[in-house]
Scaffold this motif. Structure first.
Motif, PDB file in Angstrom:
ATOM      1  N   TRP A  58      -5.517  -5.244   5.564  1.00  0.00           N
ATOM      2  CA  TRP A  58      -4.973  -3.937   5.917  1.00  0.00           C
ATOM      3  C   TRP A  58      -4.116  -4.037   7.181  1.00  0.00           C
ATOM      4  O   TRP A  58      -3.014  -3.498   7.250  1.00  0.00           O
ATOM      5  CB  TRP A  58      -6.101  -2.933   6.078  1.00  0.00           C
ATOM      6  N   THR A  59      -4.598  -4.745   8.177  1.00  0.00           N
ATOM      7  CA  THR A  59      -3.838  -4.917   9.417  1.00  0.00           C
ATOM      8  C   THR A  59      -2.501  -5.600   9.145  1.00  0.00           C
ATOM      9  O   THR A  59      -1.462  -5.186   9.662  1.00  0.00           O
ATOM     10  CB  THR A  59      -4.662  -5.734  10.438  1.00  0.00           C
ATOM     11  N   ALA A  60      -2.510  -6.633   8.306  1.00  0.00           N
ATOM     12  CA  ALA A  60      -1.265  -7.341   7.972  1.00  0.00           C
ATOM     13  C   ALA A  60      -0.304  -6.440   7.200  1.00  0.00           C
ATOM     14  O   ALA A  60       0.910  -6.470   7.450  1.00  0.00           O
ATOM     15  CB  ALA A  60      -1.582  -8.602   7.169  1.00  0.00           C
ATOM     16  N   LEU A  61      -0.816  -5.644   6.278  1.00  0.00           N
ATOM     17  CA  LEU A  61       0.052  -4.754   5.502  1.00  0.00           C
ATOM     18  C   LEU A  61       0.678  -3.678   6.380  1.00  0.00           C
ATOM     19  O   LEU A  61       1.843  -3.307   6.178  1.00  0.00           O
ATOM     20  CB  LEU A  61      -0.724  -4.121   4.350  1.00  0.00           C
ATOM     21  N   LYS A  62      -0.051  -3.182   7.361  1.00  0.00           N
ATOM     22  CA  LYS A  62       0.522  -2.187   8.276  1.00  0.00           C
ATOM     23  C   LYS A  62       1.706  -2.755   9.042  1.00  0.00           C
ATOM     24  O   LYS A  62       2.607  -2.020   9.437  1.00  0.00           O
ATOM     25  CB  LYS A  62      -0.538  -1.706   9.283  1.00  0.00           C
ATOM     26  N   ARG A  63       1.683  -4.058   9.260  1.00  0.00           N
ATOM     27  CA  ARG A  63       2.735  -4.711  10.049  1.00  0.00           C
ATOM     28  C   ARG A  63       3.768  -5.431   9.183  1.00  0.00           C
ATOM     29  O   ARG A  63       4.699  -6.038   9.708  1.00  0.00           O
ATOM     30  CB  ARG A  63       2.092  -5.726  10.995  1.00  0.00           C
ATOM     31  N   ILE A  71      10.242   2.317   4.247  1.00  0.00           N
ATOM     32  CA  ILE A  71      10.099   3.640   4.851  1.00  0.00           C
ATOM     33  C   ILE A  71      11.474   4.136   5.272  1.00  0.00           C
ATOM     34  O   ILE A  71      12.272   3.384   5.832  1.00  0.00           O
ATOM     35  CB  ILE A  71       9.147   3.581   6.074  1.00  0.00           C
ATOM     36  N   ALA A  72      11.758   5.396   5.011  1.00  0.00           N
ATOM     37  CA  ALA A  72      13.052   5.972   5.363  1.00  0.00           C
ATOM     38  C   ALA A  72      13.345   5.779   6.845  1.00  0.00           C
ATOM     39  O   ALA A  72      12.444   5.830   7.679  1.00  0.00           O
ATOM     40  CB  ALA A  72      13.080   7.461   5.011  1.00  0.00           C
ATOM     41  N   SER A  73      14.588   5.576   7.163  1.00  0.00           N
ATOM     42  CA  SER A  73      14.977   5.293   8.549  1.00  0.00           C
ATOM     43  C   SER A  73      14.728   6.474   9.488  1.00  0.00           C
ATOM     44  O   SER A  73      14.728   6.304  10.689  1.00  0.00           O
ATOM     45  CB  SER A  73      16.441   4.875   8.608  1.00  0.00           C
ATOM     46  N   THR A  74      14.523   7.658   8.950  1.00  0.00           N
ATOM     47  CA  THR A  74      14.296   8.823   9.805  1.00  0.00           C
ATOM     48  C   THR A  74      12.860   8.922  10.303  1.00  0.00           C
ATOM     49  O   THR A  74      12.574   9.679  11.205  1.00  0.00           O
ATOM     50  CB  THR A  74      14.644  10.121   9.057  1.00  0.00           C
ATOM     51  N   SER A  75      11.943   8.177   9.683  1.00  0.00           N
ATOM     52  CA  SER A  75      10.553   8.261  10.132  1.00  0.00           C
ATOM     53  C   SER A  75      10.245   7.139  11.113  1.00  0.00           C
ATOM     54  O   SER A  75      11.086   6.307  11.425  1.00  0.00           O
ATOM     55  CB  SER A  75       9.590   8.257   8.946  1.00  0.00           C
ATOM     56  N   ASN A  76       9.016   7.082  11.594  1.00  0.00           N
ATOM     57  CA  ASN A  76       8.673   6.159  12.665  1.00  0.00           C
ATOM     58  C   ASN A  76       8.209   4.788  12.182  1.00  0.00           C
ATOM     59  O   ASN A  76       7.693   4.004  12.964  1.00  0.00           O
ATOM     60  CB  ASN A  76       7.630   6.797  13.592  1.00  0.00           C
ATOM     61  N   LYS A  77       8.365   4.486  10.901  1.00  0.00           N
ATOM     62  CA  LYS A  77       8.091   3.156  10.336  1.00  0.00           C
ATOM     63  C   LYS A  77       6.652   2.689  10.542  1.00  0.00           C
ATOM     64  O   LYS A  77       6.402   1.535  10.831  1.00  0.00           O
ATOM     65  CB  LYS A  77       9.060   2.112  10.892  1.00  0.00           C
ATOM     66  N   VAL A  79       3.210   2.197   8.575  1.00  0.00           N
ATOM     67  CA  VAL A  79       2.645   2.144   7.227  1.00  0.00           C
ATOM     68  C   VAL A  79       1.250   2.764   7.277  1.00  0.00           C
ATOM     69  O   VAL A  79       0.377   2.292   7.987  1.00  0.00           O
ATOM     70  CB  VAL A  79       2.575   0.694   6.705  1.00  0.00           C
ATOM     71  N   THR A  80       1.072   3.838   6.511  1.00  0.00           N
ATOM     72  CA  THR A  80      -0.216   4.518   6.442  1.00  0.00           C
ATOM     73  C   THR A  80      -0.856   4.271   5.068  1.00  0.00           C
ATOM     74  O   THR A  80      -0.194   3.767   4.153  1.00  0.00           O
ATOM     75  CB  THR A  80      -0.038   6.033   6.641  1.00  0.00           C
ATOM     76  N   LEU A  81      -2.109   4.649   4.928  1.00  0.00           N
ATOM     77  CA  LEU A  81      -2.776   4.509   3.628  1.00  0.00           C
ATOM     78  C   LEU A  81      -2.069   5.328   2.553  1.00  0.00           C
ATOM     79  O   LEU A  81      -1.932   4.876   1.417  1.00  0.00           O
ATOM     80  CB  LEU A  81      -4.239   4.929   3.726  1.00  0.00           C
ATOM     81  N   ASP A  82      -1.617   6.524   2.895  1.00  0.00           N
ATOM     82  CA  ASP A  82      -0.924   7.355   1.912  1.00  0.00           C
ATOM     83  C   ASP A  82       0.380   6.695   1.450  1.00  0.00           C
ATOM     84  O   ASP A  82       0.706   6.723   0.264  1.00  0.00           O
ATOM     85  CB  ASP A  82      -0.644   8.746   2.477  1.00  0.00           C
ATOM     86  N   LEU A  83       1.119   6.114   2.384  1.00  0.00           N
ATOM     87  CA  LEU A  83       2.340   5.409   2.004  1.00  0.00           C
ATOM     88  C   LEU A  83       2.021   4.180   1.147  1.00  0.00           C
ATOM     89  O   LEU A  83       2.718   3.889   0.173  1.00  0.00           O
ATOM     90  CB  LEU A  83       3.132   4.979   3.241  1.00  0.00           C
ATOM     91  N   LEU A  84       0.960   3.479   1.490  1.00  0.00           N
ATOM     92  CA  LEU A  84       0.562   2.307   0.723  1.00  0.00           C
ATOM     93  C   LEU A  84       0.214   2.699  -0.715  1.00  0.00           C
ATOM     94  O   LEU A  84       0.562   1.983  -1.659  1.00  0.00           O
ATOM     95  CB  LEU A  84      -0.628   1.632   1.399  1.00  0.00           C
ATOM     96  N   PHE A  87       3.606   3.104  -2.374  1.00  0.00           N
ATOM     97  CA  PHE A  87       4.278   1.820  -2.584  1.00  0.00           C
ATOM     98  C   PHE A  87       3.655   1.041  -3.735  1.00  0.00           C
ATOM     99  O   PHE A  87       4.349   0.471  -4.565  1.00  0.00           O
ATOM    100  CB  PHE A  87       4.222   0.947  -1.326  1.00  0.00           C
ATOM    101  N   PHE A  88       2.329   0.998  -3.770  1.00  0.00           N
ATOM    102  CA  PHE A  88       1.606   0.199  -4.767  1.00  0.00           C
ATOM    103  C   PHE A  88       1.295   0.986  -6.035  1.00  0.00           C
ATOM    104  O   PHE A  88       0.834   0.407  -7.017  1.00  0.00           O
ATOM    105  CB  PHE A  88       0.306  -0.346  -4.184  1.00  0.00           C
ATOM    106  N   GLU A  89       1.523   2.302  -6.011  1.00  0.00           N
ATOM    107  CA  GLU A  89       1.223   3.178  -7.146  1.00  0.00           C
ATOM    108  C   GLU A  89      -0.236   3.019  -7.582  1.00  0.00           C
ATOM    109  O   GLU A  89      -0.549   2.789  -8.744  1.00  0.00           O
ATOM    110  CB  GLU A  89       2.180   2.914  -8.306  1.00  0.00           C
ATOM    111  N   VAL A  90      -1.114   3.138  -6.592  1.00  0.00           N
ATOM    112  CA  VAL A  90      -2.559   3.024  -6.807  1.00  0.00           C
ATOM    113  C   VAL A  90      -3.203   4.301  -6.263  1.00  0.00           C
ATOM    114  O   VAL A  90      -2.899   4.737  -5.153  1.00  0.00           O
ATOM    115  CB  VAL A  90      -3.129   1.777  -6.087  1.00  0.00           C
ATOM    116  N   GLU A  91      -4.092   4.866  -7.061  1.00  0.00           N
ATOM    117  CA  GLU A  91      -4.718   6.145  -6.725  1.00  0.00           C
ATOM    118  C   GLU A  91      -5.658   6.074  -5.519  1.00  0.00           C
ATOM    119  O   GLU A  91      -5.677   6.963  -4.680  1.00  0.00           O
ATOM    120  CB  GLU A  91      -5.494   6.599  -7.961  1.00  0.00           C
ATOM    121  N   ASN A  92      -6.469   5.004  -5.443  1.00  0.00           N
ATOM    122  CA  ASN A  92      -7.470   4.886  -4.382  1.00  0.00           C
ATOM    123  C   ASN A  92      -7.297   3.570  -3.632  1.00  0.00           C
ATOM    124  O   ASN A  92      -7.157   2.521  -4.260  1.00  0.00           O
ATOM    125  CB  ASN A  92      -8.890   4.889  -4.977  1.00  0.00           C
ATOM    126  N   ILE A  93      -7.349   3.645  -2.321  1.00  0.00           N
ATOM    127  CA  ILE A  93      -7.356   2.435  -1.500  1.00  0.00           C
ATOM    128  C   ILE A  93      -8.514   2.558  -0.513  1.00  0.00           C
ATOM    129  O   ILE A  93      -8.657   3.575   0.165  1.00  0.00           O
ATOM    130  CB  ILE A  93      -6.032   2.226  -0.741  1.00  0.00           C
TER     131      ILE A  93
END
Length: 182
Positions: A58-63, A71-77, A79-84, A87-93
């Motif tokens: 998880w730590t590696a994926l956040k980085r 992530i869109a350039s307008t956001s703060n880049k 990586v959150t669980l919701d974004l993950l 990205f992965f199109e998985v219901e539960n993480i």
């Protein structure tokens, strides 16, 4: 049990190394997860809906550079669980954060540097014909909680006892990514 490669068919496991590991700048976690989802779907006819990550993964994926670039350039880049999930199109993480003390009295993470992708049926709609990676069978009314005092009534102990057994029932419904980080 779920981190043991021997419990998976050869088609449902991979060991990452070098630039494919998620902490490498040139890694592509989305491709790794997509390939794993395809392998599970080929065998059970459904996409996995659950991803379990060790804390180090998880730590590696956040980085991860590739994920941050999605992530869109307008956001703060960040990586959150919701974004993950998107990205992965998985219901539960779920992040495995549990720690235990080993034989040398050193703390170790239970979930290691692995990721497990699995199909887990929804409890409300489950039938015996649905594919499932694993179940935890629990004896009805087995959870017992009691309390007692010792040491001259200065300390109160609360004890919980439970009877359960995990079963890996459909290894084809899971996929193990070992050594996801260095």
């Amino acid at each position: 049990m779920v981190q043991n490669p021997d419990n998976y068919p050869d088609t449902n496991k991979i060991t990452l190394s070098g630039t494919s590991q998620f902490n490498d700048e040139s890694s592509d976690p989305v491709s790794v997860i997509d390939d794993a989802k395809d392998k599970v779907c080929e065998q059970i006819g459904q996409d996995p809906n659950t991803l379990i990550l060790g804390q180090d993964v998880w730590t590696a994926l956040k980085r991860n550079y590739a994920l941050k670039e999605m992530i869109a350039s307008t956001s703060n880049k960040i990586v959150t669980l919701d974004l993950l999930k998107e990205f992965f199109e998985v219901e539960n993480i779920f992040i495995g954060k549990a720690i235990y003390t080993n034989q040398n009295n050193k703390f170790e993470r239970v979930w290691g540097k692995n990721a497990i992708l699995a199909f887990v049926p929804h409890l409300t709609s489950r039938t015996e014909y649905d594919p499932a990676f694993a179940y935890t069978v629990r004896k009805k009314d087995a959870l017992q909680i009691d309390e007692y005092e010792k040491e001259g009534n200065k300390v109160r102990y609360i004890r919980a006892t439970d009877i359960y057994t995990p079963f890996l029932v459909g290894a084809e419904a899971g996929y193990l990514i070992s050594d996801a980080v260095a």
